[in-house]
Structures are given as structure tokens and as C-alpha cells.
Design an enzyme around this catalytic site. Structure first.
Site, PDB file in Angstrom:
ATOM      1  N   GLU A   1       0.835  -1.179   0.000  1.00 49.91           N
ATOM      2  CA  GLU A   1       0.000   0.000   0.000  1.00 49.91           C
ATOM      3  C   GLU A   1       0.888   1.254   0.000  1.00 49.91           C
ATOM      4  OE1 GLU A   1      -1.260   0.432   3.903  1.00 49.91           O
ATOM      5  OE2 GLU A   1      -2.183   2.371   3.577  1.00 49.91           O
TER       6      GLU A   1
ATOM      7  N   ASP B   1       0.333  -1.287   6.174  1.00 54.19           N
ATOM      8  CA  ASP B   1       0.764  -0.698   7.444  1.00 54.19           C
ATOM      9  C   ASP B   1       0.150  -1.419   8.633  1.00 54.19           C
ATOM     10  OD1 ASP B   1       2.293   1.163   6.245  1.00 54.19           O
ATOM     11  OD2 ASP B   1       0.820   2.785   6.335  1.00 54.19           O
TER      12      ASP B   1
ATOM     13  N   ASP C   1      -1.437  -0.286  11.006  1.00 55.52           N
ATOM     14  CA  ASP C   1      -2.422   0.571  11.680  1.00 55.52           C
ATOM     15  C   ASP C   1      -3.792   0.274  11.095  1.00 55.52           C
ATOM     16  OD1 ASP C   1      -2.421   1.641   9.189  1.00 55.52           O
ATOM     17  OD2 ASP C   1      -1.662   3.609   9.746  1.00 55.52           O
TER      18      ASP C   1
ATOM     19  N   ASP D   1      -5.767   1.906   9.074  1.00 54.08           N
ATOM     20  CA  ASP D   1      -5.893   2.118   7.624  1.00 54.08           C
ATOM     21  C   ASP D   1      -5.329   0.928   6.864  1.00 54.08           C
ATOM     22  OD1 ASP D   1      -7.226   4.423   7.407  1.00 54.08           O
ATOM     23  OD2 ASP D   1      -5.493   5.679   6.834  1.00 54.08           O
TER      24      ASP D   1
END
Ligand code: 0RA
Length: 685
Positions: A475, A548, A550, A552
């Protein structure tokens, strides 16, 4: 050869109900105390099963362990299908015992003509001596492999059986399949419940079964299915593994089990279809339901069909024969499909939704948003195919087809509003399919024009052997940059994804193909999509989603998982999809630096430092982009050091539900899923 008789152990079930011993019937061997040919056959049979357990129960892992339970439960289900049992209690007990009890007629206990032994002992010791003996056996019988109770017995370190019939309790115990004594008979207290039935309890043998941990949810899923397929049957499934092994019946009744699930459905498969659609918008308030017994050549075939369309795009059709999930389909499914197509076309023409010149709605166009269960019960099912889950009986096609077509025509004429809605949906599907075909053709033509060229954003690896190649779907462009720099160029390809990825749960193929990110991904993988999908063309045998650490990142990962689940499920089933796990923290104690991958790791690290005098620093990583190329290689991409999760579909129904629920319209549910996403994955490297 025979086991020494350890004496008659007390069976926990009948302790309170049974009166003292009355008589002792047939002996453990053949009634004379010596061994004859049938005993030798029995011992040889047990030997064969123990030597190659996989041949009989598929595997010696958890699936095999569960298979033992299904095998015993199936016998009770057969008794229920024959109309003689209404309740089955399955209990996971402490110390590895599993108990299955039904309120049927009880396994016969009279002398078996061939073996000269009790029929009960014969069922439990002779291979393939299941329900079919004695002429008056069953009309229908489940049991995928039908290997019977004797196989379970042979693979159990201990097994106990208690049959209640003729106002008596008949008990026998076995060690590794061999009786420890004769069948004992006691008078049953007149208040005993149930007054008739069969109880079997056993411990899987650790000498031959490698995995001894039962998974409650996996077993519960199957029992739920069985209950839906046998309306009116009550299945109570309890997890009592927390109980003390020596708890009395009375104590057991007062203790709280770890879990208990009761399955009972008066609506049968009609309830099943409503359950499958419970989180979807439906086109018919009540599912179409057909439940008919059809006579053929003197035997009866039960045909049950339930259909309910929803507003989604998937096709969820489940076909069963004698409660076995026929994953590979077969004659019943073929009959069902042609009846559905015919009934919908006939109705559409009667209602002028199709004009004279319009072509017929195709079978495929009737499947979008279709949720259906087809269940047949027949006396001699022929199971074929790779996994023996394809129904072969050719006569079943016509039987299912004519019963379904007739009943469905009547249903549609009776509820024309629902009928029109269904036809509308099919016509929309047909139009979308045409649009998708054009879009696919464009993707293909582009590929052809550019030669065999791959998307520009892809940094391919030099290796040409797919089994040695990996692709990282990354990403964001900055992370893509680090990954390109840090990778092993020979074996690792990098595909950076730009921007937000479309949620495909609510989009058809034509819309999906309108998105650059998916076109690029499909081209890079090389498999094609939709009707052209071909797994053998996959260019990398490890497809790694790297996002990631996190929320998102978790969101994008979820969207990609949805895409693979809905459009490249085979790739997941073939074990080719992985999730990379970047570290969450870089910690330092003095000069010693370490990467940590979970919050639990961090907690453990901090605990360890409490005593220490060293200078501690903790650096939290949020994005892949925060790591330089070397760090990304070292922590996340290096096959020697990285943590990769292998994605697999433990349970297709559950996974399907999950995606419907969580990738549908409800953002609260989705957030919950993202927090729990690890459920879908299993640790691998
Ligand atoms: C054969 C004949 C009869 C019952 C059974 C088998 C039977 C087997 C199992 C296995 C688990 N539970 C069971 N319940 C029944 C019928 C005997 C009769 O006519 O009474």
C-alpha cells in the site's frame, strides 16, 4: 491377543437408573471361551484400521478426530431419519471422553446370525457391520465414509456402550476395539430417561490419533447443519471439559458447562435459508419451500428444496444427500438448476417480462443473489468424485427437476410480485454480465496490444519459476519505494497499490474491472478473472499482502481479502495468499536493539526491563514508509526472519457470513472486524 478383563467399570450414565445385574449373555469371544475364525477376522480388522487410520477417517489430525464424532453421531442421525429418535446429546467431557446419546430404539442386542455374538458387539467390532444388517435396517443412511462405529472403537483407547431396550440396559466396554468382557444386561429402572436409546462414549487413542483437541465451534457448525437438515431433531451439544472427571451425574447437572448449544428447527431447510440470508436484504419475505416424498421403483426419495433470493451478487447454493454436504454437486443439483431456470423463464414469458424475441434467461443469470438448499434422502446413494462428495445416482436428476419445476411454477404464480422481482434481478444480471464481458475483453485486448507486457508499476522479479517467486502487494508509493529497494530482486516482485481500493463486496465484476488498481493486480498475477480465471497461470506462488500496521492498513488488507475471497477463492484455497506482518516497535535496552511485533511482546519487554538499569527506548512504527529499505527487508520481507500469515478459509459459511456482515453497509460491524481480522489468518512462518 484379547485384552484382560479389568472388571466392569461403572457407566456414568446409568449409575442412577440401572438395577443390579440380572444376567450375562454372550461372552466376549464366541460364547465358548475359545477363538474362532470370526474373532480372528475381527482382530485383523482392528489391526488394519489402527495401522492405516487415514484410510478410514481421512487423517489423523484434528479433522480425523472430528470425523470419529461425526461417525458416531451419524448413526444416531440415521435412527432419527428413520423416524425413531428425536434427540441427540453430544458432550465433550473431561479427560478426552466424548459422549453421544440418542433416544432411538437402541442397537439390537439379540444374537447375530453370522457371528453368533450379540448384534451390539458385532456392530462395534466388525468392520462395515453398521445399520444395514438384519434386513430391517434403515431406509436412508448418512455417514460419508460409512465406516461405522467399529472404526471409532478400533481407534479409541477406551470405549463404552450402553443400549437401553426391552426394559434393560445392555453395556459393554472395549480397549482399543477389543471387548474387555461380555455384554452385561441389567434391569432398567422404569423411570429411566430415555427408556430406549444408544449411548456411546470413547477416548480417541493417542497412539494413533495425533490431534486430541476438539474444536467446539467446528463440531457445532456440523451439528447445526444436521439439525437444519432433519427438522424436528433436537441436538444438544455441550462442552463439559471443565468438569471434574469423577463428577457424579447429580453434580454434572448442577455444574455450568463451558458452552452449550441447542439446535432444533421446525422449519428445516426453510429455516436454514432464512439463517443464511439473515443479514441480507431479501427479495421474498418467506423462502420457497418444497418438501416431498417421491416413490421410485418401490423406494421413497425425499426431496427438499428451499430458495430465497437476496439483493447481493453471490450464489450460495448448498446441496446435500442424506445430510452429507455434496460439495462437488451431482444429479440433485443439476436437476435443481434446470428446474430453476425453466420455472423462471416460463414465468417471465407468461408475465411478458420476456418478449417473444428475447432470448431465454440463462442458468447463470438465475444464480446471482440466490440462496438455496437442496436436500435429498435416498436409500442407496452413490457418492463419487475426488472427495466422494458428488451424488451420482442418475435417477435423482429427473426426480428433483420435476418436483421443483412444478412446485416453483405454482409458487411464482401464487406470489407474482416476488416472481416479478426475481425475474427483474435475473435480467439485471444478464445486462451486467454483458457489460463485464466487454470490460474483460478490453483488459485482454490491452494485454495483447502491449505484448506480454506487465503493468508499469510492477517491479517484477527476475525468477521465472512461479514456485520460487513472490509478489508483495504494497500500500502506498513511499512504502512501495522502500520495498523495491530492500527486496531480493531475484525472487520478490513489488506491486504498489495507489489510492483507495474499491470494496468489491457490493460491486460486480464489470465495476471492479473499471478500477485501475484491480486491473493492474489481475494483470500482474496473470490468472485472468471471472470465467477466464485460471490458477495454473499464477505467476507467483506466494501472494503477500503488505500493509501498514495501523487501522488504515488493516482496512486496505480487508478490502484485498474481500477481493480474493469473492473473485479468486481458489487462490486462497490453494494456500497461495499470505499477509506480511511488519513490526510495531523498535525497542532498545542499552545497546541491544530488538523488533517487536505485538503489544504483548512490548509488555513482556517492559516487564523484563523493570529490574534492569539499562537505558530503554521504544519507537512505535505506524507505517511501512517509516522504515528504510534495509529495515523493511530485515523485519518483514527476509524469508529467514519475517513473520508471514497464511490465509485460509477454515469454514466457508462462516467466512461468507463475515464478509457479508462486515463488508456490507454497516460501518460499526466493519470496524469490529478490522479489530478482529486476525481470526481469518493462521500463523505460518
Ligand atoms: C439397526 C437396527 C435397529 C436400530 C439400530 C440399528 C440403531 C443403531 C444405532 C446407532 C446409534 N444409535 C442407534 N439406534 C438404533 C432397529 C432395531 C429394532 O428393530 O428395534
Amino acid at each position: 491377543m484379547a485384552q484382560p478383563d479389568p472388571g466392569q467399570p461403572e457407566l456414568p450414565l446409568n449409575g442412577a437408573d440401572a438395577a443390579p445385574d440380572l444376567t450375562t449373555d454372550q461372552s466376549a469371544a464366541n460364547g465358548t471361551g475359545s477363538y474362532d475364525a470370526s474373532d480372528i477376522d475381527v482382530l485383523e480388522g482392528i489391526e488394519a484400521v489402527r495401522r492405516r487410520p487415514g484410510m478410514y477417517i481421512g487423517s489423523t489430525g484434528q479433522a480425523g478426530l472430528h470425523h470419529l464424532v461425526y461417525e458416531i453421531v451419524d448413526n444416531s442421525v440415521d435412527e432419527a431419519m428413520a423416524g425413531h429418535a428425536s434427540r441427540i446429546d453430544v458432550t465433550l467431557q473431561s479427560d478426552g471422553w466424548v459422549q453421544v446419546r440418542d433416544d432411538g430404539r437402541g442397537i439390537p442386542t439379540d444374537q447375530h446370525a453370522k457371528t453368533g455374538k450379540s448384534a451390539l458387539e458385532t456392530v462395534l467390532t466388525v468392520l462395515h457391520a453398521g445399520g444395514k444388517f438384519g434386513g430391517g435396517g434403515y431406509k436412508v443412511s448418512g455417514g460419508l465414509h460409512g465406516v461405522g462405529a467399529s472404526v471409532v472403537n478400533a481407534l479409541s483407547s477406551q470405549l463404552e456402550v450402553e443400549v437401553r431396550r426391552d426394559r434393560s440396559a445392555h453395556t459393554q466396554t472395549y480397549v482399543r476395539g477389543v471387548p474387555t468382557g461380555s455384554v452385561k444386561r441389567r434391569r432398567l429402572d422404569s423411570a429411566a430417561t430415555p427408556p430406549t436409546g444408544t449411548m456411546v462414549r470413547w477416548i480417541a487413542d493417542e497412539q494413533v490419533i495425533d490431534h486430541l483437541d476438539y474444536d467446539f465451534n467446528t463440531l457445532a457448525q456440523r451439528f447445526r447443519e444436521v439439525a437444519y437438515l432433519n427438522k424436528g431433531l433436537w441436538i444438544c451439544f455441550r462442552d463439559e471439559r471443565n468438569f471434574a472427571a469423577d463428577a457424579t451425574e447429580r453434580q454434572r447437572a448442577e455444574l455450568e458447562p463451558l458452552d452449550e448449544k441447542n439446535f432444533y428447527f421446525e422449519g428445516g431447510i426453510q429455516s436454514y435459508v432464512r439463517f443464511l440470508n439473515r443479514d441480507r436484504e431479501v427479495l421474498q419475505p418467506l423462502p420457497f419451500h418444497l418438501d416431498r416424498e417421491v416413490g421410485v421403483n418401490g423406494t421413497a426419495v425425499v426431496v427438499e428444496v428451499a430458495i430465497q433470493y437476496n439483493a447481493d451478487f453471490q450464489d450460495s447454493v448448498y446441496a446435500f444427500a442424506n445430510t452429507i454436504n455434496t460439495h462437488e454437486g451431482g444429479s440433485h443439483l443439476t436437476g435443481f438448476r434446470s428446474a430453476l431456470t425453466r420455472a423462471i423463464n416460463d414465468f417471465a414469458r407468461r408475465n411478458k417480462q420476456l418478449g417473444e424475441k428475447d432470448p431465454n434467461i440463462t442458468g447463470e443469470d438465475t444464480r446471482e443473489g440466490l440462496t438455496a438448499v437442496v436436500s435429498v434422502k435416498l436409500s442407496e446413494p452413490q457418492f463419487e468424485g475426488q472427495t466422494k462428495t458428488k451424488l451420482g445416482n442418475p435417477e435423482i436428476k429427473g426426480i428433483v427437476e420435476s418436483a421443483t419445476a412444478e412446485a416453483l411454477a405454482e409458487y411464482l404464480d401464487g406470489q407474482p410480485r416476488e416472481g416479478r422481482r426475481i425475474v427483474e434481478k435475473c435480467l439485471t444480471t444478464a445486462r451486467a454480465r454483458e457489460a463485464a464481458r466487454k470490460a474483460r475483453a478490453i483488459v485482454q485486448r490491452k494485454g495483447a496490444l502491449e505484448g506480454a507486457s506487465l503493468p508499469g508499476k510492477l517491479a517484477d522479479c527476475s525468477e521465472r519459476d512461479p514456485s520460487l517467486s513472490e509478489i508483495f502487494i504494497v500500500e502506498g508509493p513511499s512504502a512501495g519505494g522502500s520495498a523495491k529497494e530492500g527486496r531480493d530482486r531475484r525472487t520478490q516482485a513489488i506491486l504498489p497499490l495507489r489510492g483507495k481500493v474499491l470494496n468489491v463486496e457490493r460491486a460486480r465484476l464489470d465495476k471492479l474491472l473499471g478500477h485501475e488498481a484491480f486491473r493492474t493486480l489481475i494483470t500482474a498475477l496473470g490468472t485472468g478473472i471471472g470465467e477466464d480465471f485460471d490458477l495454473s497461470k499464477l505467476r507467483y506462488h506466494k501472494v503477500v499482502i503488505m500493509t501498514d500496521a495501523d487501522s488504515d492498513g488493516a482496512h486496505i488488507r480487508t478490502l484485498l481479502l474481500t477481493f480474493f475471497f469473492r473473485h479468486m477463492r481458489e487462490l486462497i484455497e490453494d494456500g497461495k495468499l499470505y499477509i506480511a506482518q511488519p513490526p510495531l516497535y523498535r525497542v532498545k535496552a542499552g545497546k541491544q536493539a530488538e523488533w517487536l511485533y505485538t503489544d504483548a511482546d512490548l509488555e513482556a519487554f517492559m516487564d523484563k526491563q523493570k529490574e534492569g538499569q539499562k537505558k530503554v527506548s521504544v519507537q512505535r512504527f505506524k507505517g511501512l514508509g517509516e522504515m528504510n529499505a534495509d529495515q523493511l527487508w530485515e523485519t518483514t520481507m527476509d524469508p529467514q526472519a519475517r513473520l508471514l500469515w497464511s490465509v485460509d478459509i477454515a469454514d466457508e459459511h462462516a467466512a461468507d457470513d463475515l464478509f457479508v456482515k462486515l463488508m456490507g453497509d454497516d460501518p460499526a460491524k466493519r470496524r469490529h472486524f478490522i479489530e478482529q481480522h486476525a481470526d481469518l489468518a493462521r500463523i505460518d512462518v
